[in-house]
Write an enzyme that holds these catalytic residues in place. Structure first.
Site, short mmCIF file in Angstrom:
data_model
loop_
_atom_site.label_atom_id
_atom_site.label_comp_id
_atom_site.label_asym_id
_atom_site.label_seq_id
_atom_site.Cartn_x
_atom_site.Cartn_y
_atom_site.Cartn_z
N LYS A 22 0.84 -1.21 0.00
CA LYS A 22 0.00 0.00 0.00
C LYS A 22 0.87 1.26 0.00
CE LYS A 22 -1.90 1.79 3.99
NZ LYS A 22 -1.56 3.21 4.08
N ASN A 23 1.90 1.25 0.86
CA ASN A 23 2.68 2.49 1.00
C ASN A 23 3.62 2.74 -0.18
OD1 ASN A 23 1.30 2.81 3.34
ND2 ASN A 23 3.04 2.52 4.72
N CYS A 116 -6.32 7.82 8.88
CA CYS A 116 -6.45 7.30 10.24
C CYS A 116 -6.08 8.38 11.24
CB CYS A 116 -5.51 6.11 10.43
SG CYS A 116 -5.98 4.66 9.52
N ARG A 121 -1.29 15.02 12.84
CA ARG A 121 -0.43 14.61 11.71
C ARG A 121 -0.28 15.81 10.79
NH1 ARG A 121 -2.11 8.69 9.54
NH2 ARG A 121 0.00 8.62 8.73
N ASP A 306 3.76 0.81 12.20
CA ASP A 306 2.59 0.11 11.65
C ASP A 306 2.47 -1.32 12.17
OD1 ASP A 306 1.90 2.34 10.26
OD2 ASP A 306 2.52 1.62 8.29
N ARG A 399 -8.95 -0.55 3.99
CA ARG A 399 -8.07 0.48 3.43
C ARG A 399 -6.71 -0.11 3.04
NH1 ARG A 399 -7.14 5.61 6.76
NH2 ARG A 399 -5.74 5.73 5.01
C1 UD1 Z 1 3.76 6.92 6.42
C2 UD1 Z 1 2.98 5.66 6.16
C3 UD1 Z 1 2.36 5.15 7.45
C4 UD1 Z 1 3.41 4.99 8.54
C5 UD1 Z 1 4.25 6.27 8.67
C6 UD1 Z 1 5.44 6.10 9.61
C7 UD1 Z 1 2.23 5.89 3.88
C8 UD1 Z 1 1.08 6.04 2.95
N1 UD1 Z 1 1.94 5.94 5.20
O1 UD1 Z 1 2.84 7.90 6.90
O2 UD1 Z 1 1.76 3.88 7.18
O3 UD1 Z 1 2.78 4.73 9.78
O4 UD1 Z 1 4.78 6.66 7.38
O5 UD1 Z 1 6.25 5.06 9.20
O6 UD1 Z 1 3.35 5.67 3.46
N2 UD1 Z 1 5.19 14.83 10.72
C9 UD1 Z 1 5.18 16.17 11.02
N3 UD1 Z 1 5.13 17.05 9.98
C10 UD1 Z 1 5.08 16.67 8.68
C11 UD1 Z 1 5.09 15.29 8.40
C12 UD1 Z 1 5.14 14.38 9.45
O7 UD1 Z 1 5.24 16.56 12.18
O8 UD1 Z 1 5.03 17.52 7.78
C13 UD1 Z 1 5.24 13.85 11.84
C14 UD1 Z 1 3.95 13.00 11.93
O9 UD1 Z 1 2.94 13.68 12.62
C15 UD1 Z 1 4.44 11.76 12.63
C16 UD1 Z 1 5.87 11.62 12.09
O10 UD1 Z 1 6.24 12.89 11.57
O11 UD1 Z 1 4.48 11.99 14.01
C17 UD1 Z 1 6.02 10.55 11.02
O12 UD1 Z 1 5.16 10.85 9.95
P1 UD1 Z 1 5.47 10.42 8.45
O13 UD1 Z 1 6.72 9.61 8.39
O14 UD1 Z 1 5.35 11.63 7.60
O15 UD1 Z 1 4.23 9.45 8.17
P2 UD1 Z 1 3.27 9.43 6.92
O16 UD1 Z 1 4.03 9.73 5.69
O17 UD1 Z 1 2.05 10.20 7.21
#
Ligand code: UD1
Length: 418
Positions: A22-23, A116, A121, A306, A399
């Site tokens: 998925k990711n 989710c 986030r 995850d 999902r």
């Molecule tokens: C992706 C994955 C999700 C996984 C996560 C962490 C996909 C579609 N989803 O989510 O399954 O759980 O990586 O491995 O690939 N953050 C900020 N500011 C930002 C971006 C992120 O503060 O602009 C924080 C988030 O709130 C969180 C942390 O950084 O606490 C990690 O987030 P991130 O690695 O960006 O996760 P996703 O890309 O949303």
């Protein structure tokens, strides 16, 4: 609305071919808008997040055709730059389209993403990186209006945290930008490498994916391609936890073993037998599980956030006390309260969860999925528990897990979806 009904403690004996990741597929589908031509993607999982991404592509004017696990995207006639609010709310990864749409059209209109609910986030890192690359934006009533004066340009971007999504957005924005983009402290997940490999197969010039510094040399255009996404390491690991608590034997086909390192060693330490063969991994369990050593979620190659929920479900069946520290998201223990309805003893103190495991305590109950991986953990617990479990909120599980009830029941479990 769907729910799963599970009669627990049925031993596994079968084979599951692990679905595509998925990711990986979600950012790759966003990347198809950069190609201005035809992209054929193989091994795409049949999950609702992929349907949402296809709907976004169609809203942008792309032609999308789906034939089982193959998706063809023709973005030659793409004429839109707005992602409707309802699609943004359906999944957080819709933000991934921002860098790609902006690079293709010079404009993008999105609203704050949903998905989710795992605590706050924010997308501040995505936005500030794109601003460094020449984007300007205005935020008004939850909508974000973005544009570039000329085109995007290369930049030196340092991420304060190795965000998966921000790294992917910069990759997507950088491949057609003028000049070189360097991302330091970027995410190193296998799905980042998969996105870079896909973009390189279209003619992009990306090096360093999978390491903590990525170099992107902008090119003028990308060309058509065919590409297969990698197997889903999180889905594979979820099936392993299901076998661990239910007992029996399962052969998992289509696995990239190095992606599973942090998980395999913990599953073995808990008492399961793992055999690696050329075509996959065989897991065997006699249900005599031992507690885990301290599990801290970390960016890759650390233990994935995850997998925290399915491993917590597994720890409820193990002898002894397991401790989890959730370092990535600040509200990712909602499944714990549902596991307690099934007899689990879990104490949550901020980032820390302490699980006193005992297989005898776990019995069927009616529980509700509150997010994707938490929902999967309830299915795992239901498979291991005595009696019948009803898992409500099945739409969260759909999902990310393709036909989970079909794959599990073909391999020996007693589970139906209604
Ligand atoms: C992706 C994955 C999700 C996984 C996560 C962490 C996909 C579609 N989803 O989510 O399954 O759980 O990586 O491995 O690939 N953050 C900020 N500011 C930002 C971006 C992120 O503060 O602009 C924080 C988030 O709130 C969180 C942390 O950084 O606490 C990690 O987030 P991130 O690695 O960006 O996760 P996703 O890309 O949303």
């Amino acid at each position: 609305m769907s729910e799963y009904i599970i009669n627990g403690r049925k031993k596994f004996d079968g084979i599951i071919k692990v679905q595509g990741a998925k990711n990986s597929i979600l950012p790759i589908l966003a990347g198809t808008v950069l190609c201005q031509g035809k992209v054929i993607l193989h091994y795409c999982p049949q999950i609702s997040d992929v349907e949402t991404a296809i709907n976004i592509l169609r809203c942008l004017g792309c032609r999308v055709q789906r034939d089982n696990h193959t998706i063809t995207v023709d973005s030659k006639h793409m004429n839109g730059y707005t992602i409707p609010d309802e699609l943004m709310r359906e999944m957080r990864s819709s933000v991934m389209f921002l860098g790609a749409i902006l690079a293709r059209t010079g404009y993008a209109e999105i609203s704050l993403p949903g998905g989710c609910e795992l605590g706050a986030r924010p997308i501040d890192m995505h936005l500030s990186a794109l601003v460094q690359m020449g984007m300007t934006f205005e935020e008004n009533h939850g909508k974000i209006y973005c544009q570039t004066a000329n085109s995007l340009h290369g930049a030196n971007i340092h991420l304060s945290f190795p965000s998966v999504g921000a790294t992917e957005n910069i990759l997507l924005a950088g491949v057609l930008a003028k000049g070189t983009t360097i991302i330091t402290n970027c995410a190193r997940e296998p799905e980042i490498v998969d996105l870079a490999d896909f973009l390189n197969s279209c003619g992009a010039k990306i090096t360093g994916a999978g390491e903590s510094v990525i170099y992107i040399e902008g090119v003028d255009r990308l060309h058509d391609t065919q590409y297969s996404v990698i197997p889903d390491r999180i889905v594979c690991a979820t099936y392993m936890t299901a076998v661990a608590v239910s007992g029996g034997k399962l052969f998992l086909e289509n696995v990239i073993k190095p992606h599973m390192n942090s998980i395999l060693s913990l599953i073995e330490q808990s008492g399961c037998q793992i055999e690696e063969t050329k075509s996959g991994i065989c897991i065997q369990s006699d249900c005599q599980l031992q507690k885990f050593p301290l599990i801290r979620t970390m960016p890759y190659p650390g233990f994935p956030t995850d997998m925290q929920a399915p491993f917590m479900a597994m720890s409820c069946f193990a002898q002894g006390t397991s401790v989890f520290v959730e370092n990535i998201f600040d509200s990712r223990y909602r499944h714990a309260y549902e596991l307690c309805r099934m007899g689990a003893k879990i104490d949550i103190q901020g980032k820390v969860a302490i699980v006193e495991g005992n297989r005898k305590n776990m019995s069927g109950s009616t529980v509700e999925a509150k997010d994707l991986r938490g929902g999967a953990s309830l299915i795992v617990a239901g498979l291991g528990a005595e009696g019948t479990t009803v898992v409500k909120g099945g739409e969260y599980i759909e999902r990310g897990y393709e036909k989970i009830e079909e794959y599990l029941s073909n391999a020996g479990a007693d589970i139906v979806k209604i």
